[in-house]
Each structure stands twice: as C-alpha cells, then as structure tokens.
Scaffold this active site. Sequence first.
Site, mmCIF file in Angstrom:
data_model
loop_
_atom_site.group_PDB
_atom_site.id
_atom_site.type_symbol
_atom_site.label_atom_id
_atom_site.label_comp_id
_atom_site.label_asym_id
_atom_site.label_seq_id
_atom_site.Cartn_x
_atom_site.Cartn_y
_atom_site.Cartn_z
ATOM 1 N N LYS A 95 -7.758 0.067 -2.858
ATOM 2 C CA LYS A 95 -6.530 -0.267 -3.592
ATOM 3 C C LYS A 95 -6.808 -0.887 -4.962
ATOM 4 C CE LYS A 95 -2.943 -0.379 -0.145
ATOM 5 N NZ LYS A 95 -3.635 -0.209 1.148
ATOM 6 N N GLU A 117 5.229 -4.868 -4.408
ATOM 7 C CA GLU A 117 5.755 -5.084 -3.071
ATOM 8 C C GLU A 117 4.613 -4.830 -2.103
ATOM 9 O OE1 GLU A 117 6.082 -2.030 -4.437
ATOM 10 O OE2 GLU A 117 4.874 -1.236 -2.788
ATOM 11 N N SER A 385 -11.939 4.081 3.613
ATOM 12 C CA SER A 385 -11.070 3.494 2.581
ATOM 13 C C SER A 385 -11.136 1.970 2.504
ATOM 14 C CB SER A 385 -9.630 3.948 2.803
ATOM 15 O OG SER A 385 -9.195 3.651 4.125
HETATM 16 C C1 LIG Z 1 -3.322 0.656 2.177
HETATM 17 C C2 LIG Z 1 -4.479 1.280 2.842
HETATM 18 C C3 LIG Z 1 -4.476 2.645 3.234
HETATM 19 C C4 LIG Z 1 -3.271 3.531 3.107
HETATM 20 O O1 LIG Z 1 -2.843 3.766 1.808
HETATM 21 P P1 LIG Z 1 -3.063 5.147 1.073
HETATM 22 O O2 LIG Z 1 -2.265 5.000 -0.163
HETATM 23 O O3 LIG Z 1 -2.580 6.243 1.956
HETATM 24 O O4 LIG Z 1 -4.512 5.275 0.794
HETATM 25 C C5 LIG Z 1 -5.627 3.183 3.782
HETATM 26 N N1 LIG Z 1 -6.737 2.420 3.981
HETATM 27 C C6 LIG Z 1 -6.767 1.119 3.638
HETATM 28 C C7 LIG Z 1 -8.013 0.347 3.882
HETATM 29 C C8 LIG Z 1 -5.654 0.500 3.062
HETATM 30 O O5 LIG Z 1 -5.702 -0.799 2.738
#
Ligand SMILES: *Cc1c(COP(=O)(O)O)cnc(C)c1O
Length: 403
Positions: A95, A117, A385
């Site tokens: 993010k 938000e 992610s």
């Molecule tokens: C917020 C988040 C997501 C989901 O958000 P996307 O916009 O779909 O990437 C996925 N993995 C993590 C670790 C997150 O914090």
Amino acid sequence: MSSYSDYQAPNANGFFGEHGGVYVAETLIPALQELAQAYQQAKNDPEFWAEFRHDLKHYVGRPSPVYHAKRLSKYLGGAQIWLKREDLNHTGAHKINNTIGQALLAKRMGKKRVIAETGAGQHGVASATVAARFGMQCHVYMGADDIQRQAPNVFRMKLLGANVVSVDSGSRTLKDAMNEAMREWVARVDDTFYIIGTAAGPAPYPEMVRDFQCVIGNEAKEQMIEAIGRQPDVAVACVGGGSNAIGLFYPYIQEDNVRLIGVEAGGLGVNTPDHAAPITSKAPIGVLHGFRSYLMQDENGQILGTHSVSAGLDYPGIGPEHSHLHDIGRVEYHATNDNQALLAFDLLCQLEGIIPALESSHALAWAIENAPHMNQDQVILVNLSGRGDKDINTVAKLKNIEL
Ligand SMILES: *Cc1c(COP(=O)(O)O)cnc(C)c1O
C-alpha cells in the site's frame, strides 16, 4: 505479435471497457477534474517519477526481492513457487507504493492536508505514514465498529500524528467511512487531497493507483529474467479492490505466455452468502463509490454483506480494470476460501519462515492448490502483498489460542 498488444485502458472518459467512469455527485466533479489534470501533467514529467523512485528506494526499501520458496515447492512436488516480497516494504505491504505516489501528487498540487478512509486500518496507516513524511495534516475516516476491531492500527495512526475520525452512520464500517471522506473532500477541496487506497473509485483513481503499483510488476519482470532467464508461467495475486494485483499484472498483459490469476476471497465458499468474490460468484454490474463494476448486490440493487477472514479483501466490489480484464479473457479470476488461506498461512510460516498477510495467503493458497498439478520446471510467481504480523490476533482466535 501478442494478442493483447493493442491493450489500452482507460479511455478518455475513464472507462475500462464498460467498467469504471465517474459516478459522483455534481459537487465532486471539479475536484476530480483538477486531480485528473494534475495527474496527467505529473505523468508526463520525468522529475515527478524521479522523486517517486527516490522515495521508493530510500524510504520504502525497494526493490523488494523475488524469492524462490524452495522448501514449499519441494513439499508440494510440482511447479516452483517464487514470491514477490512486498511484505518487506516499509509499513509491511504494497500500500505504501501508492500512498507515496499520491502524497507526491498532493504536494505538487499545493495541498497541505490529506484525508483517507480505511477499513482494517492498513491504508490508514500507510496514509498517516506519508503525511508525516511530507509534513501534511492527515485525517483518516474509519467506521466506529472498525475502530473498535482494529485498535492497534488506530494507535499506529495516532502515533504517526493522524487524526482518526469515527464514522457513526450506516453500518459503521468501510462503506460509510468512504461516504464521509467524499463529503469532507467536497467541503474542503481547496486545501485537501483525498488518498484512495486501492485501484477503484471514480476516474482518475483506478488508473493512477495502477500506475503507482506497477513498480511491482516492472521489478518482477527484470528480476525473473535475472533469476531464471525467463518470465514465470503463472503470476498470481489476491484481489480486494485490486491494487496489488493490477500492479503485478499490468506490465505482463502483453506477455501472452504468462497466465495471470486474480484470487478473490471465497470466505466460507462462493456458493454460500459469506464471501467477497464478485467475479467468481458472477455478481451483476453495479455502481458503488463512484465507479461501475461487478458488484455483489441483491435483485433490488442493495449491496450485499460480505465475509472474509482477511479484512483487506472484505469488499463487495472490484476495481474496474479487473472486471474488464475478466471480460476480455486476459486474466482468470478464482476464489480461495478462508480455510485454504489459513492452511497456506501455516505452510509458509513453517516451511519458509515467512508470516504472510491473510490477504496474500489467498494468492498463495491458489498456488498451493495448483502447483502439484504442474511440472517441476514450471514457475508460479505469487505476489506476497504483505506481512502477517497484523493478523496474529485473528489467527490466534481462529485456533482458539489465548495471546
Ligand atoms: C489492503 C491489502 C490487500 C487488498 O488490497 P488490493 O488493493 O486488492 O491490493 C491485499 N494485501 C494486503 C497485505 C493488504 O494490506
């Protein structure tokens, strides 16, 4: 020639095929036009990208490595699993790539104040982080119920100097926080920049967030060549709103030999009411939060409740570019359930010494399910992610363990 070599989206009106666009109140149009114009200028300015790359390197810690999960691959006995390590970024997830980009744009536009938000709090923390980094005031809108549930992230935001605004309307969760943030933006558009946390919302947000997150796929393409001399056979990412997934996929769209897999949150199963998988469950098209896309809703257009063990995937919609990539058949969308994600979480902890985010565990679960049916010389690249430190309370509770 690639069958997608002429892929280009969005169009001038912000549409990805029939998805996307701008569906907001009249009062927000000028703000979005100002933003779109500022972004187009920044996009064509090499200095903007030089500053972005500088911060990604020195503040976020990029490039994040690709890592061959050898013990996991051997255990599964099929395809080789590689991880793109977004979990190693500052603040623990992808993010921050996007919030750095939007904060730089805010600075360029002369805005002194950012709002955001947040549901689970991850985007709120990433926004509070960059606000501190760039010396901007930060207000984070959060549903009153989410504030209760996500106390550690609320405290993090406060430590970083942000003002967390409790939203008591509606279901007191993310949906209501988004409405409130939009209202606040209209009221103070002169000095305020609204940082959206995923590849969704009205144009130009989906395109802008994609462009910032593309650093993931661009790095991976170079790194895989360096590591194995070619691209992976499959690239897979979890999809909430869709920002980490589009960041990995977009640079691969024209590489026909790379299968792209988006993994939605299957919750208790896509055949039950308790999931967050709009594409896999064949949800109809609808409008929410300023854009048109596949959206979980009943026959009267009421938004359905969602469920996922991972808060970051618990959203009834999906970014418009994913709906389009589904329509044109370039990306396959599947769902993995809560239980599969938890199993993947445990396996990565125990076989690789990496505690993954529950969101990322959904993408990993797809790889774990499919790798055994592939050859040992094939490669699956999983976008990890984020890291799972934030999820330990959830996991402990599900295992009936008291912390
Ligand atoms: C917020 C988040 C997501 C989901 O958000 P996307 O916009 O779909 O990437 C996925 N993995 C993590 C670790 C997150 O914090």
